[in-house]
Design an enzyme around this catalytic site. Sequence first.
Site, PDB file in Angstrom:
ATOM      1  N   SER A  42       4.889  -8.051  -2.681  1.00 31.34           N
ATOM      2  CA  SER A  42       4.229  -9.361  -1.964  1.00 31.34           C
ATOM      3  C   SER A  42       4.114  -9.298  -0.027  1.00 31.34           C
ATOM      4  O   SER A  42       5.108  -8.293  -0.204  1.00 31.34           O
ATOM      5  CB  SER A  42       5.711 -10.233  -2.454  1.00 31.34           C
ATOM      6  OG  SER A  42       6.583 -10.560  -1.740  1.00 31.34           O
ATOM      7  N   LYS A  43       4.031 -10.162   0.185  1.00 33.55           N
ATOM      8  CA  LYS A  43       3.929 -11.201   1.187  1.00 33.55           C
ATOM      9  C   LYS A  43       4.760 -10.727   2.326  1.00 33.55           C
ATOM     10  O   LYS A  43       4.903 -10.452   3.240  1.00 33.55           O
ATOM     11  CB  LYS A  43       3.173 -13.074   1.947  1.00 33.55           C
ATOM     12  CG  LYS A  43       1.471 -12.922   1.080  1.00 33.55           C
ATOM     13  CD  LYS A  43       1.319 -14.053   1.421  1.00 33.55           C
ATOM     14  CE  LYS A  43      -0.373 -14.231   1.447  1.00 33.55           C
ATOM     15  NZ  LYS A  43      -1.106 -15.644   1.385  1.00 33.55           N
ATOM     16  N   ARG A  44       6.382 -11.398   1.108  1.00 32.15           N
ATOM     17  CA  ARG A  44       7.676 -10.542   2.155  1.00 32.15           C
ATOM     18  C   ARG A  44       7.631  -9.930   2.464  1.00 32.15           C
ATOM     19  O   ARG A  44       8.375  -9.452   3.193  1.00 32.15           O
ATOM     20  CB  ARG A  44       8.386 -11.440   1.515  1.00 32.15           C
ATOM     21  CG  ARG A  44      10.081 -11.426   1.723  1.00 32.15           C
ATOM     22  CD  ARG A  44      10.706 -12.730   1.366  1.00 32.15           C
ATOM     23  NE  ARG A  44      10.981 -13.698   1.045  1.00 32.15           N
ATOM     24  CZ  ARG A  44      11.396 -14.831   0.312  1.00 32.15           C
ATOM     25  NH1 ARG A  44      12.667 -14.413  -0.566  1.00 32.15           N
ATOM     26  NH2 ARG A  44      11.294 -15.676  -0.093  1.00 32.15           N
TER      27      ARG A  44
END
Length: 493
Positions: A256-258
């Site tokens: 994910s972006k995180r």
Amino acid sequence: MTESSRPIRTRYAPSPTGDPHIGNIRSALFSWAYARANGGQFLLRIEDTDRNRLVETSVGAIMESLRWLGIDWDEGPDIGGPHAPYFQSQRLPLYRKAAETLMDRGRAYRCFCTAERLDQLRAAQAAAKRPPGYDGLCRALSRDESEARARREPYVIRFAMDREGQTVLHDIIRGDVVFENSLQDDFVMLKSDGYPTYHLALIVDDTEMEITHCIRGDEWISSAPKHIQLYEALGWEPPGWAHLPLILGPDHKKLSKRSGDTAVLDYRDKGYLPEAMVNFLALLGWSLDDHTSILGAGELKRHFDLARVVPNPAVFDIERLNHLNGHYIRAMDDGRWEATITEWCARQLPESVKRPIDPDIVKSVAPLLKERVSRLDEIAGMVEFLFGYEAPEYELDALTERVGGDAEVALKAVDGALVALDAIPQERWDRDAIEAAIRGMEATLGMKLRKFVPVLYVAEMGRPQGIPLFDSLELLGRERTLQRLRTARARLG
């Protein structure tokens, strides 16, 4: 598909709906490397048929990302080629022709179902806990009725999937993957606005552009039956399929972006080198052998093959990327390293720092930085203290934080440094004399160097750690060093 005798041709065909991310660019890198390793050609094609999600700046970001990583293409929208145009929105007649061919062969049909009916169908299927999918209502329409309704109603064209037996994907990486045709549904391949969906456009363009190998992420495996049946229905030769392994975050969940799935150009802006990113991406699911961890684009172009791509998920480890980035920073020649420091200082130092950046300071501090920086965006913060008379601004608590908040201990450290360093005459102000003076403070203060030295870092640099203190004070000079200690003392006292 058996190995083709045709010259190898691969492509990267992104949708311009945003800046390309890690997984997307990994597919581009592997496709490019496979073509280069086999003396083939690599194409860039822009799949811009989803008109509602187009991002105006995306095509530029796609090309910029590829160029930053050194991924060049032989045909594409900017350079042309024998299979132009390379924007799908400019190739609509090709898709219409293929759709009409499929309707003539009884493998496609017009669908007049409204959005409301399809919503009701999905809701009913969900309520009955059945898998979603089109129920084939319009498949039973006669050709005459279909043509009559087409003159007065909007419609899409659906592909008539074979609903009996099995469809087998012969995947280069995963072996044979078997799909039950009874679980497939008739998908839209040409929308009411005349634009194709991904499924039809992919087959038409890959065939017309003579693509021999389709290398893409494993999220497209579920679409493989659609694509295989399209090829069969059109009587065209399919490419070799290679579905790359999923990329997981450090928590072994979907990236994910995180956890790292951000735009590739964001990594550039955070101070990662292109050679580090290429090395890192190359090892997300592929390896040269059982021991090589450092390899450049040149080696990738010579040795990449699909046989060493594994189907198991790869883990995006940011610490691994940082390690590789540090390695390539330390491998820089002096000229490039000094130019890099100058660039990042000019980009990130406060406006109060005079431009152009002092080349003498850069040359002096360059060797000290090289062993301590893992990302280029760390440079400016580590050298800012050299460009002013006073230390960069810092909170008073920073002086006491590393000594348990004890202002008295911090004050003793500052006073001890003032006495010890003031005793060094200007003509003897060098690293050795500075080190001897500060180490001598251990006896006078009755504490270890590691206990009080963070106080001196903050007083001189505005931060509790950085490039080596003794070297830093030599670069600062006697006057600025003592002045900063007096300022710290005034703030503490």
